[in-house]
Structures are given as structure tokens and as C-alpha cells.
Scaffold this active site. Sequence first.
Site, PDB file in Angstrom:
ATOM      1  N   SER A  17     -47.121 -27.603 -14.564  1.00  0.00           N
ATOM      2  CA  SER A  17     -47.870 -28.281 -15.635  1.00  0.00           C
ATOM      3  C   SER A  17     -48.199 -27.323 -16.788  1.00  0.00           C
ATOM      4  O   SER A  17     -48.603 -26.179 -16.570  1.00  0.00           O
ATOM      5  CB  SER A  17     -49.168 -28.857 -15.079  1.00  0.00           C
ATOM      6  OG  SER A  17     -49.960 -29.328 -16.158  1.00  0.00           O
ATOM      7  N   LYS A  73     -54.704 -41.016  -9.863  1.00  0.00           N
ATOM      8  CA  LYS A  73     -55.303 -41.622 -11.060  1.00  0.00           C
ATOM      9  C   LYS A  73     -56.051 -42.925 -10.771  1.00  0.00           C
ATOM     10  O   LYS A  73     -56.951 -43.296 -11.509  1.00  0.00           O
ATOM     11  CB  LYS A  73     -54.207 -41.884 -12.112  1.00  0.00           C
ATOM     12  CG  LYS A  73     -53.703 -40.619 -12.784  1.00  0.00           C
ATOM     13  CD  LYS A  73     -52.698 -40.950 -13.886  1.00  0.00           C
ATOM     14  CE  LYS A  73     -52.164 -39.674 -14.509  1.00  0.00           C
ATOM     15  NZ  LYS A  73     -51.200 -39.938 -15.598  1.00  0.00           N
ATOM     16  N   ASN A  94     -57.209 -40.392 -16.103  1.00  0.00           N
ATOM     17  CA  ASN A  94     -56.556 -39.077 -16.058  1.00  0.00           C
ATOM     18  C   ASN A  94     -57.494 -37.955 -16.490  1.00  0.00           C
ATOM     19  O   ASN A  94     -57.123 -36.789 -16.435  1.00  0.00           O
ATOM     20  CB  ASN A  94     -55.276 -39.054 -16.914  1.00  0.00           C
ATOM     21  CG  ASN A  94     -55.601 -38.900 -18.386  1.00  0.00           C
ATOM     22  OD1 ASN A  94     -56.576 -39.458 -18.872  1.00  0.00           O
ATOM     23  ND2 ASN A  94     -54.803 -38.133 -19.089  1.00  0.00           N
ATOM     24  N   GLY A 133     -40.269 -49.965 -17.800  1.00  0.00           N
ATOM     25  CA  GLY A 133     -41.118 -49.280 -16.825  1.00  0.00           C
ATOM     26  C   GLY A 133     -42.551 -49.752 -16.904  1.00  0.00           C
ATOM     27  O   GLY A 133     -43.197 -49.622 -17.939  1.00  0.00           O
ATOM     28  N   GLY A 135     -44.908 -48.878 -14.434  1.00  0.00           N
ATOM     29  CA  GLY A 135     -45.657 -48.105 -13.445  1.00  0.00           C
ATOM     30  C   GLY A 135     -46.913 -47.533 -14.066  1.00  0.00           C
ATOM     31  O   GLY A 135     -47.401 -48.031 -15.085  1.00  0.00           O
TER      32      GLY A 135
HETATM   33  P1  NAD Z   1     -44.217 -44.737 -11.620  1.00  0.00           P
HETATM   34  O1  NAD Z   1     -43.358 -44.390 -10.470  1.00  0.00           O
HETATM   35  O2  NAD Z   1     -45.629 -45.139 -11.417  1.00  0.00           O
HETATM   36  O3  NAD Z   1     -43.524 -45.922 -12.457  1.00  0.00           O
HETATM   37  C1  NAD Z   1     -42.175 -45.951 -12.828  1.00  0.00           C
HETATM   38  C2  NAD Z   1     -41.756 -47.412 -12.948  1.00  0.00           C
HETATM   39  O4  NAD Z   1     -40.424 -47.464 -13.448  1.00  0.00           O
HETATM   40  C3  NAD Z   1     -41.752 -48.160 -11.614  1.00  0.00           C
HETATM   41  O5  NAD Z   1     -42.491 -49.355 -11.742  1.00  0.00           O
HETATM   42  C4  NAD Z   1     -40.272 -48.419 -11.334  1.00  0.00           C
HETATM   43  O6  NAD Z   1     -40.058 -49.630 -10.651  1.00  0.00           O
HETATM   44  C5  NAD Z   1     -39.699 -48.459 -12.730  1.00  0.00           C
HETATM   45  N1  NAD Z   1     -38.286 -48.121 -12.830  1.00  0.00           N
HETATM   46  C6  NAD Z   1     -37.657 -47.048 -12.305  1.00  0.00           C
HETATM   47  N2  NAD Z   1     -36.354 -47.050 -12.650  1.00  0.00           N
HETATM   48  C7  NAD Z   1     -36.162 -48.140 -13.433  1.00  0.00           C
HETATM   49  C8  NAD Z   1     -35.036 -48.695 -14.103  1.00  0.00           C
HETATM   50  N3  NAD Z   1     -33.849 -48.079 -14.068  1.00  0.00           N
HETATM   51  N4  NAD Z   1     -35.204 -49.835 -14.814  1.00  0.00           N
HETATM   52  C9  NAD Z   1     -36.404 -50.461 -14.858  1.00  0.00           C
HETATM   53  N5  NAD Z   1     -37.501 -49.982 -14.241  1.00  0.00           N
HETATM   54  C10 NAD Z   1     -37.387 -48.841 -13.532  1.00  0.00           C
HETATM   55  O7  NAD Z   1     -44.131 -43.465 -12.595  1.00  0.00           O
HETATM   56  P2  NAD Z   1     -45.114 -43.161 -13.814  1.00  0.00           P
HETATM   57  O8  NAD Z   1     -46.281 -42.407 -13.335  1.00  0.00           O
HETATM   58  O9  NAD Z   1     -45.335 -44.411 -14.571  1.00  0.00           O
HETATM   59  O10 NAD Z   1     -44.247 -42.138 -14.669  1.00  0.00           O
HETATM   60  C11 NAD Z   1     -42.998 -42.482 -15.230  1.00  0.00           C
HETATM   61  C12 NAD Z   1     -42.457 -41.269 -15.978  1.00  0.00           C
HETATM   62  O11 NAD Z   1     -43.260 -41.024 -17.121  1.00  0.00           O
HETATM   63  C13 NAD Z   1     -42.552 -39.989 -15.174  1.00  0.00           C
HETATM   64  O12 NAD Z   1     -41.298 -39.715 -14.614  1.00  0.00           O
HETATM   65  C14 NAD Z   1     -42.941 -38.920 -16.155  1.00  0.00           C
HETATM   66  O13 NAD Z   1     -41.816 -38.131 -16.496  1.00  0.00           O
HETATM   67  C15 NAD Z   1     -43.356 -39.658 -17.375  1.00  0.00           C
HETATM   68  N6  NAD Z   1     -44.730 -39.395 -17.811  1.00  0.00           N
HETATM   69  C16 NAD Z   1     -44.910 -38.744 -18.995  1.00  0.00           C
HETATM   70  C17 NAD Z   1     -46.183 -38.509 -19.475  1.00  0.00           C
HETATM   71  C18 NAD Z   1     -46.371 -37.799 -20.774  1.00  0.00           C
HETATM   72  O14 NAD Z   1     -47.479 -37.353 -21.042  1.00  0.00           O
HETATM   73  N7  NAD Z   1     -45.348 -37.694 -21.612  1.00  0.00           N
HETATM   74  C19 NAD Z   1     -47.290 -38.950 -18.748  1.00  0.00           C
HETATM   75  C20 NAD Z   1     -47.083 -39.622 -17.534  1.00  0.00           C
HETATM   76  C21 NAD Z   1     -45.796 -39.833 -17.083  1.00  0.00           C
END
Ligand code: NAD
Length: 282
Positions: A17, A73, A94, A133, A135
Site C-alpha cells: 500500500s 470495510k 474506509n 463492477g 462490488g
Molecule cells: P469486489 O471483489 O468487491 O468487486 C468486484 C466486482 O466485479 C464483483 O461484483 C464481480 O462480480 C465483478 N466482476 C468481476 N469480473 C467481472 C467482469 N469481467 N464483468 C463484470 N463484472 C465483473 O472488488 P472491489 O473491492 O470492488 O475492487 C475492485 C477493484 O477496484 C480492485 O481490484 C482494485 O484494484 C480496485 N480498487 C481501486 C481503488 C482506488 O482507490 N483506485 C479502491 C478500491 C478498489
Amino acid sequence: QSETLLAGLIGRGIGLSRTPAMHMAEAEAQGLSSLYRLLDMDAPERSQLGLAGILSACEACGFDGLNVTYPYKIDVIELLDTLSDNARAVGAVNTVVLSQGRRIGHNTDLWGFAESFRRGLEGSATDHALLLGAGGAGVAVAHALADCGIARLTIVDSDRGRAERLAEQVSRNRPGVTAQATDDPGAGIRRDPPDGIVNATPMGMAKLPGMAIDAALIEPAMWVADIVYFPLETELLRVARAKGCRVLPGSGMAVFQAVRAFELFTGRAAESERMAATFEAL
Ligand code: NAD
């Protein structure tokens, strides 16, 4: 305003991080003495304590606050006294401010994405956005898009139920936005092309190469944002840039969530360019 900063990041697998460095460099630049610890819950001395134990320990040791990441979270919420409006809307925290025996939960991911969007895609069309996405991060991004003026939001997730729940959640929390879930982004895009696309799936991460949308669906007039920031230039952004799209990398969200957290921890304004420079130097 504090004269010191004592904070930490609670999560698992957080060794790389960049958040500690951003906070400590900003504190130092403002003349504060600071300590920002990585509190990896996989370490045996912490896994025994559990989330509640580590929160109490930090509070007892005078921490100004904590950042919270995967997988805590949502779990952290029941351990807090109050939530900000954004944290309540998103249903995830967060950033926890520890102040005079009270624990206040915030969601600076939401503001972080919104601020990154406002600065990096200023003047872009905001009638209709496609969010890939639904999530943890997608929920914050969906609310942020609403706060940036997106009028219609189409949400795709390989788990259809998640996309539907998020569409309902956004419609409830941000009544000005029309949100809908779809299974078939291709058909949707051809019928009703969005002004822009945001990737909030993990697709594109170094360990998960590829992209969550067919490249042929991306048009030069669209803006394209990714929240994945390792690598900084994901395949999605590379493809979009090559087509002439305006693009927004995920680093902005990562920097601005820390900017807002610093301000909440210290009561001092942070210089976002300086925090971005620290992020980029790592
Ligand atoms: P998560 O696992 O909670 O959610 C990911 C979601 O994407 C899930 O609901 C999954 O079903 C869906 N998914 C996966 N592959 C897919 C596809 N090909 N098509 C459609 N949907 C799909 O993960 P999260 O915590 O939401 O994080 C997601 C990404 O965001 C992480 O990998 C991280 O790199 C990034 N992130 C970046 C920041 C930032 O500050 N820039 C902050 C948090 C997370």
C-alpha cells in the site's frame, strides 16, 4: 488542528500500500511529526486480537484514526458510533476518525473517485455512464458518479443480483439518478451508447489481465475511467487511449481518498498535488 498524526491501515495483504507514505510525506511537509502504521491482520499478534481488539488498542494508544480496507470495510461498521452520510449510503467505511472516545466512520473512496473525475474529466458529457463492477468499490463509484452529475447509470456485473441491488441502492440514495442493471452491455451500448465507461471490476490488475468489456464497443467519443491502478495504465485505458478517448487512471481515486482521510485525521487541508507526487514516486 493536530500537531501530530498517528494513524494506520487495517487490512489483509496490504504490504504494497502507498497510503502510509502519502500520509507521512504530507504530514512532514506540513511540519507534523507522524507515524502511519500498516496493521496487517494476517500478522499473528493481530489476528488473535481481531478487528474489534485492534480498533480498541489503536484507540487506547491515541490514534487519530484508521483507514480500513479489504476485507473489513463492512465489518467495521458495527464497531463505530456514527457514520457520515456517504458511509451510510455506500454501506462501507474506509476511514475511521477516533476522537474523544468516539469512532466516526467515513467513506472517502466515494469523494476520492468523484474528485478525481471532476479534475481529470472536467467538462465531459454526463448524461449516461456505464459502470462495470458492482462490488465494494463499485458501490462507492456509483454514488460518486451520481455526485458528478451523471443522470443515467447502467450497471453490469457478472453477478446480476449485485448489479440489481446496486441500481436499487443508488436510486434510493441519489433520487436524481436513473440507475438500471443489465446483463448484456453490448446490446445496451449499441442501443443507447453511454458518454463514458468506468471499470470497477478487478479485470486489468497485473494478476488479472484483460478487460471487462469488448474493446470493439468503445467509441472515440467516450471517456473511459479505470479504478484499477496496478498497473497504472491498464489494458482498458491503453485500448481507449489508442482510440482517442479521454481516459482517467485509477491513481486519482487512490490519491484523493487519502487526501480526504488526511484532512479528517488532522483537521488540516492536504495538498493533493504533493500527495499525488508521493504516490507516483513509489
Ligand atoms: P469486489 O471483489 O468487491 O468487486 C468486484 C466486482 O466485479 C464483483 O461484483 C464481480 O462480480 C465483478 N466482476 C468481476 N469480473 C467481472 C467482469 N469481467 N464483468 C463484470 N463484472 C465483473 O472488488 P472491489 O473491492 O470492488 O475492487 C475492485 C477493484 O477496484 C480492485 O481490484 C482494485 O484494484 C480496485 N480498487 C481501486 C481503488 C482506488 O482507490 N483506485 C479502491 C478500491 C478498489
